[in-house]
Design an enzyme around this catalytic site. Structure first.
Site, PDB file in Angstrom:
ATOM      1  N   TYR A 180      74.451  46.832 -57.301  1.00 33.38           N
ATOM      2  CA  TYR A 180      74.327  46.487 -58.716  1.00 33.38           C
ATOM      3  C   TYR A 180      73.492  45.224 -58.865  1.00 33.38           C
ATOM      4  CZ  TYR A 180      75.982  46.451 -63.593  1.00 33.38           C
ATOM      5  OH  TYR A 180      76.077  46.517 -64.953  1.00 33.38           O
ATOM      6  N   TYR A 201      68.597  49.809 -67.048  1.00 32.96           N
ATOM      7  CA  TYR A 201      69.933  49.223 -67.060  1.00 32.96           C
ATOM      8  C   TYR A 201      70.870  50.202 -67.749  1.00 32.96           C
ATOM      9  CZ  TYR A 201      73.753  46.023 -68.254  1.00 32.96           C
ATOM     10  OH  TYR A 201      74.983  45.423 -68.387  1.00 32.96           O
TER      11      TYR A 201
END
Length: 388
Positions: free
Chosen positions: A297, A341
């Protein structure tokens, strides 16, 4: 420690389908529409129909309720529906929830989804806005008055301490961004397709919150992503090779807050990631050296470095050199820095593509992938493996 032994979830379920909308800065349609498009694409990929679905999982932050998505997609009865809190930290936990339901016989086919207009609508990067009174809001009262108003400013505090502790400069963060953009440049689905950057570009980008520059921060994106989870046995009968969920875990550390855990004894690591790492390695029986691809991430570059260290890929303070030496293929879709995102859900899809052999930046022989979710918050992770 609340979990001290290997759990029994590993190998019980698999991801059988992935689907997404295009990734953009202005989708021009509702978040519900994005969710439905992504769910239908994932079901098509899995060779299943909406009527086959009896479970749905999403984020607490998602605006499209499970029953509304079910109705809009033409699904029938649901026997399982669930939501996971803590923003991006929920990504891999949605798959864990689905796998738990499958393993317990509560559901047969569960779809995990996330959809938002995060660029054209509400922007997380704009900081904290008016909200209903809550315990979380009270905790923010210890940081907001001092100017720590956005995720970038919260992460910058930990990043500054990390760089100081290990004698590094902000340039140490640059290779994470360069690597992501290199992969995004080869990915037609990525917003930054065809637009790689150099370390000089990174160093020249403007400050956001020192030591974070613009190119240390992920994008803001409109889009949707969905994943279809079912039993390994059923997945084997479907058109795509199953991505077996070898391990799935959630984790929150001591003195955990949401990106403002500044009162811990040490700010140079991510204790919540360590909790997840221990359980993933226990349950999968694997070690860092066994992983072929890492999908970490990457909302902010310094937390990628800390994750590598917490998972044991390298000693503390050495992750920048680890990335520079390209010792582990990282975020081969371009990550959230380069592709989109989507609160980490697009990263799970990339891990599945690597196991299928269909990634645009395919790693030859990839059979074991590590996926992580949002960091600085209670988080989650997955180890996915090729079947057999």
């Amino acid at each position: 420690m609340s979990v001290r032994a290997r759990d029994c979830l590993g190998g019980r379920a698999a991801i059988a389908g992935i689907g997404a909308t295009e990734f953009s800065k202005d989708s021009g349609r509702s978040e519900l529409r994005l969710a439905v498009e992504a769910v239908r694409a994932a079901l098509d990929d899995a060779g299943l129909r909406p009527a086959d679905v009896d479970g749905l999982v999403t984020f607490t932050m998602d605006t499209s309720p499970e029953i509304t998505v079910a109705q809009a997609c033409g699904m029938g009865e649901l026997s399982f529906f669930s939501r996971v809190h803590y923003g991006g930290g929920a990504a891999c936990a949605t798959v864990q929830q689905a796998a738990l339901a499958i393993a317990a016989g509560v559901a047969d086919v569960v779809v995990c989804y996330r959809a938002f207009n995060e660029r054209s609508g509400r922007r997380f990067g704009s900081g904290v806005r008016r909200r209903e009174p809550s315990a979380e809001g009270t905790a923010l009262g210890w940081t907001l008055p001092f100017g720590l108003l956005t995720p970038a400013s919260w992460v910058a505090m930990a990043a500054q301490r990390y760089l100081h502790a290990y004698g590094l400069t902000p340039e140490a963060l640059g290779q994470v961004a360069v690597t992501a953009r290199r992969h995004a440049a080869a990915n037609p689905a990525a917003y930054f397709h065809g637009r790689p950057i150099t370390l000089a570009d990174h160093a020249a980008s403007r400050w956001i919150a020192e030591p974070l520059r613009l190119l240390d921060c992920c994008q803001e994106t409109d889009g949707g992503q969905a994943l279809v989870v079912t039993s390994v046995e059923r997945a084997r009968d479907l058109p795509r090779p199953p991505a077996v969920i070898a391990a799935a875990a959630q984790g929150a550390g001591r003195a955990q807050e949401q990106m403002t855990s500044f009162y811990r004894d040490d700010l140079t690591g991510l204790p919540e990631v360590a909790v997840v790492a221990r359980q993933l390695w226990r349950t999968s029986g694997l070690a860092p050296a066994d992983i072929d691809v890492g999908i970490l991430y990457d909302h902010f570059t310094p937390f990628v470095l800390m994750q590598l260290e917490e998972f044991g890929f390298c000693p503390p303070g050495e992750a920048a050199a680890f990335v520079t030496e390209d010792r582990l293929p990282l975020n081969t879709h371009g990550g959230q820095l380069g592709e989109a995102y989507l609160h980490g859900m697009n990263g799970i899809a990339e891990a599945v593509r690597q196991l299928r052999g269909t990634s645009v930046n395919q790693i030859p022989g990839a059979a074991r992938t590590l996926v992580t979710a949002g960091t600085g918050v209670p988080t989650s992770g997955l180890v996915l493996t090729a079947d057999g």
